[in-house]
Design an enzyme around this catalytic site. Sequence first.
Site, PDB file in Angstrom:
ATOM      1  N   TYR A 162       0.885  -1.245  -0.043  1.00 42.51           N
ATOM      2  CA  TYR A 162       0.024  -0.105  -0.027  1.00 42.51           C
ATOM      3  C   TYR A 162       0.805   1.029   0.087  1.00 42.51           C
ATOM      4  CZ  TYR A 162      -5.057  -0.602   0.324  1.00 42.51           C
ATOM      5  OH  TYR A 162      -6.252  -0.704  -0.049  1.00 42.51           O
ATOM      6  N   GLU A 202      -0.207   4.837  -0.513  1.00 43.47           N
ATOM      7  CA  GLU A 202      -1.148   6.386  -0.567  1.00 43.47           C
ATOM      8  C   GLU A 202      -0.154   7.437  -0.455  1.00 43.47           C
ATOM      9  OE1 GLU A 202      -2.621   3.775   1.347  1.00 43.47           O
ATOM     10  OE2 GLU A 202      -4.800   3.991   1.333  1.00 43.47           O
ATOM     11  N   ASP A 219      -7.898  12.995 -24.523  1.00 48.40           N
ATOM     12  CA  ASP A 219      -8.329  11.763 -24.170  1.00 48.40           C
ATOM     13  C   ASP A 219      -7.643  10.801 -25.351  1.00 48.40           C
ATOM     14  OD1 ASP A 219      -8.730   9.149 -23.725  1.00 48.40           O
ATOM     15  OD2 ASP A 219     -10.972   9.471 -22.790  1.00 48.40           O
ATOM     16  N   THR A 234      -5.489   5.487 -21.269  1.00 46.45           N
ATOM     17  CA  THR A 234      -5.263   4.314 -20.574  1.00 46.45           C
ATOM     18  C   THR A 234      -3.935   3.870 -21.037  1.00 46.45           C
ATOM     19  OG1 THR A 234      -6.440   2.972 -22.327  1.00 46.45           O
ATOM     20  CG2 THR A 234      -7.798   3.454 -20.476  1.00 46.45           C
ATOM     21  N   LYS A 254      -4.270  -0.096 -24.481  1.00 51.67           N
ATOM     22  CA  LYS A 254      -4.719  -0.350 -25.880  1.00 51.67           C
ATOM     23  C   LYS A 254      -3.495  -0.204 -26.671  1.00 51.67           C
ATOM     24  CE  LYS A 254      -9.135   1.484 -24.783  1.00 51.67           C
ATOM     25  NZ  LYS A 254      -9.453   2.422 -23.322  1.00 51.67           N
ATOM     26  N   ARG A 271      -3.668  -2.933 -17.608  1.00 53.42           N
ATOM     27  CA  ARG A 271      -4.676  -2.474 -17.472  1.00 53.42           C
ATOM     28  C   ARG A 271      -4.569  -1.331 -16.490  1.00 53.42           C
ATOM     29  NH1 ARG A 271      -9.196  -5.177 -20.400  1.00 53.42           N
ATOM     30  NH2 ARG A 271     -10.433  -3.574 -19.653  1.00 53.42           N
TER      31      ARG A 271
HETATM   32  N1  DSN Z   1     -14.072  -0.046 -23.593  1.00 58.62           N
HETATM   33  C1  DSN Z   1     -13.423   0.892 -24.601  1.00 58.62           C
HETATM   34  C2  DSN Z   1     -13.269   0.464 -26.188  1.00 58.62           C
HETATM   35  O1  DSN Z   1     -13.433  -0.485 -26.427  1.00 58.62           O
HETATM   36  O2  DSN Z   1     -13.185   1.468 -26.668  1.00 58.62           O
HETATM   37  C3  DSN Z   1     -13.397   2.125 -24.202  1.00 58.62           C
HETATM   38  O3  DSN Z   1     -13.135   2.612 -22.937  1.00 58.62           O
END
Ligand code: DSN
Length: 414
Positions: A51, A53, A197, A223, A226, A232
């Site tokens: 942990y 914080e 974003d 994120t 991707k 993640r």
């Molecule tokens: N779930 C994602 C996507 O497939 O585009 C977006 O957060």
Amino acid sequence: MPTLSETDPQIADLIEQEEARQAEKIRLIASENYVSHAVREATGSVLTNKYSEGYPRKRYYEGQQIIDQVEELAIARAKALFGADHANVQPYSGSPANLAVYLAFAKPGEPIMGMGLPHGGHLTHGHGVSITGTFWKSVQYSVRRDTHLIDYDEVRSLAREHRPRIIWAGATAYPRIIDFAAFAEIAREVGAVFCADIAHIAGLIAGGAHPSPIPHADVVTTTTHKTLRGPRGGMILCREAHAKAIDRAVFPGLQGGPHDHTTAAIAVALAEAARPEFKVYAQQIVKNARALAEALVAKGYRLVSGGTDNHLLLVDLTQQGVPGRAASQALDRAGIVCNCNSVPYDPRKPFDPSGIRLGTPAVTSRGLTEPHMAKIADWIDRVIRAPADAEVGSRVLSEVRELTRSFPAPGLPS
Ligand code: DSN
């Protein structure tokens, strides 16, 4: 030490089945990828036991000798890769990262503006059923009916009318380059914070295959899993002037302890993304998407905006007379995994829309190139022409398996 299969054979077996699924199938979900073995190793490390914080050198619990170094490395690598003044690597994922931006810059009830979900925007850009569309006064812009491109004149006139506190650029289903400079100019004019974003395109930006918003945006969220091909997780990059507001919003505003195992895996992914071969990867994602788009257009398919500049394409199946869900389910049975997706001005409901979304990050990770995209387009066409024909489905499935066997997916146990 007992193994997972000894401790919990049920879960172990399910994980093995998922490994096989990911190995065997052509995965075209635009937001998915294959992380490296190194990223998985960091994700599964003992760092999950800690942990922490707070932020490096300013923690609430002791025992941070190692964790501070891990987080500092992740921050330094994020700043270097994207050329940002400041990085916060603690958001649990993209939605919490975006919520932190709201918390930092807009009081509940104040206007904010983002791209409508039916036009390719994200839930957290002010969609009605999201907290971001209920706690804040959401103004949504769209794409043009004729071109399917963002209508920057509409964005400007809505911004002038509603004076949003935050303007979002970024999408989950927009196949074209986003003009970040145009958004920045509009935001400046109305005194809004401009937030890009880049969740979908972070890897393309890191690899030089899409223009970067960093010179233009006040804040950038993403994120990490991707096109960036990390674990993640989420990340916020911003100008120095906003660093304190962002850090305070993430912790203690929104979250407790960061997920240190994820932070380590993000650091690993960022180092991988800084290597020259990642540039080649990012360019190949775009080449593959273009090749897939061209092959589908040649077969008579209608693509939203007519094609793609990035990693994804949206196929409008209206003229084929096959609903999006029937198409995505038939393709899945044939070993090609994608998601059904609304197309702009879709007359059908989001749960069974008119289109499918196809993306090339995962197939590019396994080494597929343009000639394979022509083959995939051919398989897609055969399935869409006869979605209920089990024989067609199983013939395509066995051809898919033959190809995937020759291109082992990275990061999976062999
Ligand atoms: N779930 C994602 C996507 O497939 O585009 C977006 O957060």
